[in-house]
Motif scaffolding. Structure first.
Motif, mmCIF file in Angstrom:
data_model
loop_
_atom_site.group_PDB
_atom_site.id
_atom_site.type_symbol
_atom_site.label_atom_id
_atom_site.label_comp_id
_atom_site.label_asym_id
_atom_site.label_seq_id
_atom_site.Cartn_x
_atom_site.Cartn_y
_atom_site.Cartn_z
ATOM 1 N N ALA A 639 -22.291 10.545 -0.719
ATOM 2 C CA ALA A 639 -21.544 9.350 -1.335
ATOM 3 C C ALA A 639 -22.408 8.172 -1.315
ATOM 4 O O ALA A 639 -22.511 7.838 -2.408
ATOM 5 C CB ALA A 639 -20.374 9.161 -0.288
ATOM 6 N N ALA A 640 -23.493 7.926 -0.521
ATOM 7 C CA ALA A 640 -24.177 6.899 -0.358
ATOM 8 C C ALA A 640 -25.404 7.145 -1.879
ATOM 9 O O ALA A 640 -25.625 6.535 -2.446
ATOM 10 C CB ALA A 640 -25.003 6.783 0.864
ATOM 11 N N PHE A 641 -25.806 8.474 -2.080
ATOM 12 C CA PHE A 641 -26.676 8.750 -2.950
ATOM 13 C C PHE A 641 -26.058 8.589 -4.384
ATOM 14 O O PHE A 641 -26.807 8.163 -5.267
ATOM 15 C CB PHE A 641 -26.847 10.430 -2.806
ATOM 16 C CG PHE A 641 -27.981 10.749 -3.693
ATOM 17 C CD1 PHE A 641 -29.207 10.263 -3.788
ATOM 18 C CD2 PHE A 641 -28.016 11.534 -5.064
ATOM 19 C CE1 PHE A 641 -30.577 10.668 -4.510
ATOM 20 C CE2 PHE A 641 -29.035 11.781 -5.790
ATOM 21 C CZ PHE A 641 -30.101 11.263 -5.687
ATOM 22 N N ALA A 642 -24.738 8.853 -4.551
ATOM 23 C CA ALA A 642 -24.086 8.542 -5.697
ATOM 24 C C ALA A 642 -24.033 7.183 -6.146
ATOM 25 O O ALA A 642 -24.664 6.446 -7.232
ATOM 26 C CB ALA A 642 -22.487 9.062 -5.697
ATOM 27 N N THR A 643 -23.735 6.153 -5.221
ATOM 28 C CA THR A 643 -23.984 4.821 -5.315
ATOM 29 C C THR A 643 -25.558 4.368 -5.657
ATOM 30 O O THR A 643 -25.659 3.557 -6.450
ATOM 31 C CB THR A 643 -23.555 3.982 -4.122
ATOM 32 O OG1 THR A 643 -22.350 4.745 -3.680
ATOM 33 C CG2 THR A 643 -23.506 2.590 -4.269
ATOM 34 N N TYR A 644 -26.306 5.094 -4.993
ATOM 35 C CA TYR A 644 -27.814 4.675 -5.021
ATOM 36 C C TYR A 644 -28.151 5.162 -6.597
ATOM 37 O O TYR A 644 -28.890 4.144 -7.068
ATOM 38 C CB TYR A 644 -28.588 5.495 -4.113
ATOM 39 C CG TYR A 644 -30.037 5.274 -4.231
ATOM 40 C CD1 TYR A 644 -30.715 4.281 -3.696
ATOM 41 C CD2 TYR A 644 -30.986 6.330 -4.695
ATOM 42 C CE1 TYR A 644 -32.174 3.827 -3.790
ATOM 43 C CE2 TYR A 644 -32.265 6.144 -4.654
ATOM 44 C CZ TYR A 644 -32.580 4.797 -4.208
ATOM 45 O OH TYR A 644 -34.177 4.652 -4.346
ATOM 46 N N THR A 645 -27.881 6.159 -7.193
ATOM 47 C CA THR A 645 -28.154 6.350 -8.301
ATOM 48 C C THR A 645 -27.822 5.349 -9.331
ATOM 49 O O THR A 645 -28.301 5.138 -10.364
ATOM 50 C CB THR A 645 -27.414 7.818 -8.784
ATOM 51 O OG1 THR A 645 -27.842 8.766 -7.504
ATOM 52 C CG2 THR A 645 -28.459 8.723 -9.851
#
Ligand code: TPP
Ligand code: MG
Length: 656
Positions: A639-645
Motif C-alpha cells: 500500500a505504501a508503495f502505491a502512494t509513493y509512486t
C-alpha cells in the motif's frame, strides 16, 4: 629584519590562535563594527598524542596568561566539536573553538563532529594529534596500519569531511597550514570544519618562529556586493511575477539581513517562508510570515510555494526538505532568483538567476530597484487566509489535552509560552525538529537553533552548551556596553538523543553553566516509528522494549525500567520531574519558569516529561522522498508503495 623566537610547534599553535581576531562591518554591539577573538578558547581531551605537546603549551600559557588561550574540558571529542559549532552559530560564524585530541580514537571520535560542522557551513577548528612523523615509534599505540600505504592514518578520514585539511609533518609547514586554515574558517562561502593534523613528535619539536607570525592578525568577514546587472534582472522578473514568494535561509541570519528582509517584504508585499536554518528571519506574527517551507513546513508556506511563479531564495541551500524532494514547486513556469554568498547554493538545481552576493547588500539593492512595486491585493488576501488557517491549526495542537500522556505538540506550546522572546531554543534530531519547524513561534533572530543539516542525535546538549557559552560571553563583553543581555538557552531533547550523548551535562556541572534541557521520554523513536509506519515497515526496531527471545523482536516487550531523570541526577544535575496527568502541561510551564529564575552559575537543569509518541504534529500537506520497497510480502508495504509512486510523479528534476 624580522626576529624569530624558539618554541615548540604546539606553543606556536597556541600563541598564534590566541592573537587572531575577526572583524566585521556589521553585527557589532549596538549595531556597530565588530572585533572579537576568532578562537576564544581550546577544548582538549589528553592522551599520549597531545599531553606533552599541546597540553604543555596550554599549561605554560595558563601560568603566564590564562586569557591568551583558555582551556576547556569536555567528556567526548565529538561533543567538543558540537560545542564549538553551537558557539559558532550563535556568534554568526565569527568565533569558534579549537579542539585538541589525542591520536587514534581521540581523533576519529571527532569525525562526526567534522561532518556536522561542514554540512551546516559552520566553522570549527579541529586539531587532531597524529602518529609520529619520524616513525620512530611504529606502530605506536592506537596507530592504524595499512599494508598499501604507510603514510595513511585515521586522520585521513577527515579529508572528505573538512573544508580544509592539512598535516604538519615538518615544523615549517605550520605557517601555511594555519594561515590557509583560518582563511577557510572565516570565509562565509567556504567555512566548515578545518582540520590541522599534528603528529605527536612534531608538536614537541622546536623551531624558529618569526615575530610577525605571532602578532595580532585580523580576519575580515567578506560581505560581497551584488552585481548591478543581476539586481536589474531580478527586479525585472519580480515586477513581471504574479505570485512571488521568498524563501529565507540561514544566510539571512549570518548576513545580519533581518531588517533588510522585513523592509523588502513590507515594501513589496511579497510573503516570506523559511527553512530550518532560516527560522528567525522574520517574527512569526508578521502578517507576511508564512512560517516553515517544505516537508516540515506549514500549510500556508507550502500553498504559496506550490503556486508561486517566482521564488526568491535568500541564503538557502535548497536541501531536500525545503524542496519537499523537488515536489514543492508546481507552477509550470516557476523561476528562481537565488541570492547566496556561496556559488554552490546560488546555482543549485539549475536556478535561472543566481546572484552571488551578501544577502543584506542584495536585499537593500533590490528594495531600491523595485521602488513603487507592490504585489496585487489577491495575493495579499491568499496570504492572510492561509496564515490564519495555519495559526488556528497550531493553536489547536498546542491546546491538546492529556490522554493519558501529553502530546509533544502541547509540550512545544508550553515551552514556547514559558520562554522569553530572546531565549534560544536548541534541538537537532528526532520528531522534534520537524515539529518545531512547523510550530515554533519565533520572535527573535537568535531565538532558534536547530541543527538540521546533519540532524545528529546527541548534538542537543553539547550544542546547547556551546550556544549558552556564546550567550554568556556576549553578555560579559565590555564592548557590549550593557546592550547585550544574557539569554536562557533551552534544549529540547528526545530520550534516544539523550541516551546517545548526554555526558556534556557533566561539563556544565563542572563550570556551573545554567543550561536548561527539556527531556522528552517516549521510550524510543517517535520520529522514525511514524516514518516506518507510513512507509509500511510497521514501526520495526523503533521502540525501546525488552527482547522477546522467542520471536526475536524488540517491538512488543515491556518498556525498559529506565529512569533518565535519575540518570541526570547522578551526574550532579538539578532535575524537575513532571508527573503525568492533567496538570502536566501547567507543571512544565512552571518548571521552565523556575529554571529561568535560577541564577546563573548554579549548573544545568533537566526537566523530565513523558509524552505519547503516537500523536503526530499537524500535517504539512507536503511530502518527503524515502524510497519504499517495490516488492514486498507485507500488505502494508504494498500500500505504501502505491502512494509513493503517486508522489514520485510530481517530482521535478530541476527547479528552473
Ligand atoms: C547519530 C544519528 N543516528 C541515527 C539517526 C536517525 N534518527 C533520526 S531520529 C531518530 C530517533 C530519535 O529518537 P528520540 O531522540 O527519542 O526522538 P523521538 O523520535 O522519539 O522524537 C533516529 C534514530 C540520527 N539522526 N542521528
Ligand atoms: Mg524518543
Amino acid at each position: 629584519m624580522s626576529t624569530t623566537r624558539r618554541m615548540t610547534v604546539a606553543q606556536a599553535v597556541v600563541e598564534f590562535l590566541g592573537r587572531q581576531y575577526t572583524v566585521d562591518s556589521v553585527g557589532g554591539a549596538g549595531g556597530g563594527a565588530y572585533r572579537e577573538r576568532l578562537v576564544p578558547g581550546m577544548f582538549g581531551i589528553f592522551g599520549h598524542g597531545n599531553v606533552a605537546g599541546v597540553g604543555q603549551a596550554l599549561k605554560q600559557w595558563q601560568v603566564a596568561d590564562p586569557a591568551l588561550m583558555p582551556y576547556y574540558q569536555g567528556r567526548n571529542e565529538q561533543a567538543q566539536v558540537h560545542q564549538a559549532v553551537g558557539y559558532a552559530r550563535h556568534t554568526r560564524r565569527r568565533q569558534t573553538f579549537a579542539i585538541s585530541t589525542s591520536i587514534g580514537p581521540g581523533s576519529s571520535n571527532m569525525l562526526t563532529g567534522a561532518a556536522l560542522a561542514t554540512a551546516n557551513r559552520l566553522p570549527a577548528l579541529l586539531l587532531p594529534s597524529d602518529t609520529f612523523a619520524t616513525r620512530a615509534a611504529d606502530p605506536v599505540l592506537q596507530q592504524l596500519e595499512q599494508p598499501h600505504g604507510h603514510d595513511i592514518t585515521v586522520n585521513d578520514a577527515f579529508r572528505p569531511l573538512s573544508k580544509y585539511f592539512d598535516r604538519v609533518n615538518r615544523p615549517e609547514q605550520l605557517f601555511s597550514a594555519l594561515l590557509h586554515g583560518l582563511r577557510v574558517l572565516t570565509d562565509p562561502a567556504e567555512t566548515g570544519a578545518v582540520t590541522i593534523s599534528l603528529p605527536q613528535d612534531v608538536q614537541a619539536e622546536v623551531f624558529g618562529v618569526p615575530e610577525e607570525f605571532l602578532a595580532e592578525r585580523e580576519w575580515r568577514i567578506r560581505r560581497p556586493e551584488p552585481e548591478a546587472e543581476d539586481i536589474a534582472e531580478a527586479a525585472r522578473r519580480i515586477r513581471a511575477a504574479e505570485r512571488p514568494v521568498i524563501i529565507a535561509g540561514g544566510g539571512v541570519l549570518y548576513a545580519f539581513a533581518t531588517d533588510q528582509l522585513r523592509a523588502f517584504a513590507e515594501a513589496t508585499g511579497i510573503p516570506v517562508g523559511w527553512t530550518q536554518a532560516g527560522v528567525g528571519s522574520l517574527a512569526w506574527d508578521h502578517p507576511q510570515a508564512l512560517g516553515a517551507v517544505g516537508s516540515t513546513g506549514t500549510t500556508a508556506a507550502n500553498a504559496l510555494v506550490r503556486d508561486a511563479d517566482l521564488v526568491i531564495g535568500i541564503g538557502t541551500r535548497y536541501e531536500d526538505f525545503t524542496t519537499a524532494s523537488r515536489t514543492a514547486f508546481q507552477h509550470p513556469g516557476v523561476q528562481f532568483v537565488n541570492i547566496n554568498v556561496a556559488a554552490i547554493d546560488a546555482y543549485k538545481h539549475g536556478s535561472s538567476l543566481p546572484i552571488v552576493a551578501d544577502a543584506r547588500k542584495a536585499l537593500a539593492a533590490l528594495t531600491t530597484a523595485l521602488g513603487g512595486y507592490r504585489v496585487g491585493a489577491e495575493l495579499e488576501r491568499v496570504v492572510a487566509d492561509e496564515k490564519a488557517r495555519w495559526d488556528d491549526t497550531v493553536d489547536a495542537a498546542f491546546a491538546e489535552g492529556h490522554q493519558p500522556l501529553v502530546s509533544q505538540n502541547a509540550i512545544i506550546g508550553a515551552v514556547n509560552r514559558a520562554m522569553d522572546p530572546r531565549d534560544v531554543l536548541v534541538c537537532a534530531a528526532g520528531s522534534l525538529p520537524g515539529d518545531l519547524h512547523k510550530m515554533w513561534r519565533i520572535r527573535d533572530p537568535f531565538g532558534y537553533h536547530v541543527e538540521y543539516a546533519f540532524s545528529c542525535m546527541g548534538y542537543e546538549i553539547p550544542g546547547g552548551l556551546g550556544v549558552k557559552r556564546a550567550a554568556l560571553d556576549a553578555a560579559a563583553r565590555p564592548s557590549a556596553g550593557g546592550r547585550e543581555e544574557n539569554r536562557d538557552v533551552v534544549v529540547m531533547v528526545g530520550d534516544g538523543s539523550y541516551l546517545m550523548m548526554h555526558t556534556e551535562l557533566v561539563t556544565a556541572v563542572a563550570e556551573g553553566i545554567k543550561l536548561i534541557a527539556v527531556l522528552i521520554q517516549n521510550h524510543g523513536y517517535a520520529s522514525i516509528g511514524a516514518l516506518s509506519e507510513q512507509l509500511g515497515s510497521q514501526r520495526f526496531g523503533t521502540r525501546y522494549r525488552t527482547l522477546d527471545p522467542e520471536h526475536h523482536t524488540f517491538d512488543d516487550g515491556e518498556k525498559l525500567p529506565i529512569d533518565l531523570a535519575a540518570n541526570a541526577e547522578s551526574l550532579g544535575v538539578t532535575v524537575y520531574r513532571i508527573e503525568p496527568g492533567p496538570n502536566a502541561i501547567a507543571d512544565l510551564e512552571a518548571a521552565i519558569g523556575k529554571a529561568k529564575a535560577t541564577p546563573e552559575g548554579t549548573g544545568p537543569i533537566v526537566i523530565h516529561i513523558e509524552s505519547d509518541p503516537l500523536i503526530d504534529a499537524p500535517s504539512s500537506e507536503s511530502w518527503w522522498d524515502v524510497p519504499v520497497s517495490g516488492a514486498s510480502e507485507l500488505e502494508s508495504t504494498q500500500a505504501a508503495f502505491a502512494t509513493y509512486t503517486d508522489h514520485k510523479s510530481r517530482q521535478r528534476p530541476l527547479i528552473g
